[in-house]
Design a protein around this motif. Structure first.
Motif, PDB file in Angstrom:
ATOM      1  N   ALA A 282       0.685  -1.142   0.009  1.00 31.37           N
ATOM      2  CA  ALA A 282      -0.033   0.027   0.192  1.00 31.37           C
ATOM      3  C   ALA A 282       0.898   1.231   0.057  1.00 31.37           C
ATOM      4  O   ALA A 282       0.720   2.245  -0.711  1.00 31.37           O
ATOM      5  CB  ALA A 282      -0.886  -0.010   1.355  1.00 31.37           C
ATOM      6  N   GLN A 283       1.843   1.209   0.778  1.00 32.54           N
ATOM      7  CA  GLN A 283       2.723   2.431   0.668  1.00 32.54           C
ATOM      8  C   GLN A 283       3.576   2.691  -0.545  1.00 32.54           C
ATOM      9  O   GLN A 283       3.673   3.694  -1.152  1.00 32.54           O
ATOM     10  CB  GLN A 283       3.783   2.254   1.793  1.00 32.54           C
ATOM     11  CG  GLN A 283       3.560   2.245   3.204  1.00 32.54           C
ATOM     12  CD  GLN A 283       4.301   1.782   4.326  1.00 32.54           C
ATOM     13  OE1 GLN A 283       5.344   1.227   4.083  1.00 32.54           O
ATOM     14  NE2 GLN A 283       3.995   2.109   5.602  1.00 32.54           N
ATOM     15  N   GLN A 285       2.303   1.931  -3.427  1.00 37.05           N
ATOM     16  CA  GLN A 285       1.303   2.254  -4.307  1.00 37.05           C
ATOM     17  C   GLN A 285       1.099   3.686  -4.247  1.00 37.05           C
ATOM     18  O   GLN A 285       1.013   4.144  -5.208  1.00 37.05           O
ATOM     19  CB  GLN A 285       0.212   1.487  -4.197  1.00 37.05           C
ATOM     20  CG  GLN A 285      -0.972   1.781  -5.243  1.00 37.05           C
ATOM     21  CD  GLN A 285      -0.308   1.644  -6.900  1.00 37.05           C
ATOM     22  OE1 GLN A 285       0.302   0.506  -7.002  1.00 37.05           O
ATOM     23  NE2 GLN A 285      -0.940   2.666  -7.519  1.00 37.05           N
ATOM     24  N   ALA A 286       1.106   4.319  -2.949  1.00 31.29           N
ATOM     25  CA  ALA A 286       0.758   5.477  -2.747  1.00 31.29           C
ATOM     26  C   ALA A 286       1.957   6.566  -3.311  1.00 31.29           C
ATOM     27  O   ALA A 286       1.676   7.308  -3.849  1.00 31.29           O
ATOM     28  CB  ALA A 286       0.713   5.706  -1.301  1.00 31.29           C
ATOM     29  N   VAL A 289       1.670   6.752  -7.129  1.00 29.72           N
ATOM     30  CA  VAL A 289       0.692   7.822  -7.148  1.00 29.72           C
ATOM     31  C   VAL A 289       1.328   9.306  -7.187  1.00 29.72           C
ATOM     32  O   VAL A 289       0.981  10.020  -8.221  1.00 29.72           O
ATOM     33  CB  VAL A 289      -0.500   7.643  -6.473  1.00 29.72           C
ATOM     34  CG1 VAL A 289      -1.538   8.560  -6.682  1.00 29.72           C
ATOM     35  CG2 VAL A 289      -1.431   6.169  -6.903  1.00 29.72           C
ATOM     36  N   GLN A 290       2.018   9.463  -6.149  1.00 27.71           N
ATOM     37  CA  GLN A 290       2.540  10.632  -5.932  1.00 27.71           C
ATOM     38  C   GLN A 290       3.642  10.990  -7.003  1.00 27.71           C
ATOM     39  O   GLN A 290       3.728  12.116  -7.551  1.00 27.71           O
ATOM     40  CB  GLN A 290       3.279  10.947  -4.838  1.00 27.71           C
ATOM     41  CG  GLN A 290       1.970  10.955  -3.574  1.00 27.71           C
ATOM     42  CD  GLN A 290       0.971  11.935  -3.733  1.00 27.71           C
ATOM     43  OE1 GLN A 290       1.450  13.084  -3.990  1.00 27.71           O
ATOM     44  NE2 GLN A 290      -0.320  11.773  -3.818  1.00 27.71           N
ATOM     45  N   ILE A 303       5.610  10.361   1.929  1.00 27.69           N
ATOM     46  CA  ILE A 303       4.958   9.224   2.210  1.00 27.69           C
ATOM     47  C   ILE A 303       5.515   8.443   3.422  1.00 27.69           C
ATOM     48  O   ILE A 303       6.898   8.204   3.336  1.00 27.69           O
ATOM     49  CB  ILE A 303       4.881   8.356   0.840  1.00 27.69           C
ATOM     50  CG1 ILE A 303       4.372   9.122  -0.415  1.00 27.69           C
ATOM     51  CG2 ILE A 303       4.396   7.186   0.905  1.00 27.69           C
ATOM     52  CD1 ILE A 303       2.885   9.343  -0.063  1.00 27.69           C
TER      53      ILE A 303
END
Length: 322
Positions: A282-283, A285-286, A289-290, A303
């Protein structure tokens, strides 16, 4: 006075150890259980003047002294030099007891070699076998692991300056016990091995017998899958190293954006590992995205990753560990 090994013992009594043939003097990690006892005996019979042993006394259970006594007696019988290393493997709050014991064990093995034999011995044989590899793969699958986890235990790996060898990853554990029984050798049973509060023990006691009924060759096929995963992970590692050379360290955001998402992910995992950090799925993927959204000078990236953060610092990403 040491007693000579039983004459009927020959290298043919045990599974093949050709993977260790090229080594000079080496040590066996000797717990006193069936697997490591088989490895010590097999190595001592084949290379009587080359083998040493290290026993790690964890002090976590009352049976620990019995394990040490078995190892001392065994090594005396086979004229194998033995180093006993005592450790405190009590886990910290929130830490897995199994992980804490494993980390303590590897540190102790490396320290024992250094303290007792210095640079003379830098190789160690471990007795993990096909059943252990199958359990490791099932644990990795249950956790949704990526290729590094699915690669399971490598046949050869370096850690804390020691090169570890696992020659029996394709050998069923039952074959080792049968070899010991045929040779008239005994071992010590770890009482925690039957404690099904531990996930690995539940897999061993409840799941593997069911899998064996449906897929009798699962040990070989699981080991082959782990080998394929290891090969693929090696390739991804090489790609990540090459991409990092192009993108820079720390990674230049614009250069990173020129890669496809899969290669960005692969590179970032590699970079974070170099920074002693590890991102969850999840980290990561975040973060991806950024990175994709970072097209203006004022775009902010901050992040949470592992125990630290990845932040934008002008044109690059930087990792800050807590």
């Amino acid at each position: 006075m040491a007693v000579s090994p039983t004459p009927k013992l020959t290298p043919a009594n045990f599974p093949c150890l050709d993977a260790l043939q090229h080594l000079g003097p080496f040590a066996v990690a000797l717990s006193g259980g069936a697997d490591s006892t088989a490895l010590l005996v097999a190595c001592a019979v084949r290379w009587p003047d080359r083998v040493h042993a290290v026993h790690v006394h964890h002090g976590l259970q009352t049976a620990a002294d019995g394990f040490e006594a078995h190892c001392v007696a065994l090594c005396q019988r086979f004229n194998v030099p033995l180093a006993v290393q005592r450790v405190n493997a009590v886990h910290a709050a929130g830490e897995s007891p199994e992980d804490a014991a494993r980390q303590a064990r590897y540190r102790a093995l490396a320290e024992a070699l250094q303290h007792n034999w210095g640079a003379h011995i830098q190789h160690m044989a471990l007795a993990q076998h096909a059943d252990d590899q199958a359990e490791t793969l099932l644990l990795a699958l249950s956790r949704g692991a990526g290729l590094p986890g699915l690669a399971c235990m490598p046949a050869v790996a370096k850690r804390h300056g020691v090169t570890y060898h696992r020659p029996w990853l394709d050998v069923p554990g039952l074959a080792l016990r049968e070899a010991l029984k045929a040779a008239g050798e005994t071992w010590v049973e770890d009482p925690t091995n039957t404690d099904t509060r531990f996930t690995r023990n539940r897999i061993r006691a409840e799941l593997l017998p069911v899998i064996a009924q449906a897929f009798p060759s699962f040990r070989q096929t699981f080991a082959r899958s782990a080998s394929h995963a290891a090969q693929a992970q090696t390739l991804l590692q090489e790609v990540a190293e090459q991409d990092l050379l192009q993108v820079g360290n720390p990674p230049v955001i614009k250069a990173l954006q020129q890669l496809g998402e899969a290669r960005q992910s692969n590179l970032l995992r590699h970079w974070l590992a170099l920074e002693h950090s590890q991102a969850s799925a999840a980290q990561l993927q975040a973060l991806l995205v950024q990175v994709k959204a970072c097209i203006t000078r004022g775009h902010h990236i901050d992040i949470k990753v592992g125990r630290g953060f990845v932040r934008r610092d002008g044109a690059v990403l930087r990792c800050y560990n807590l």
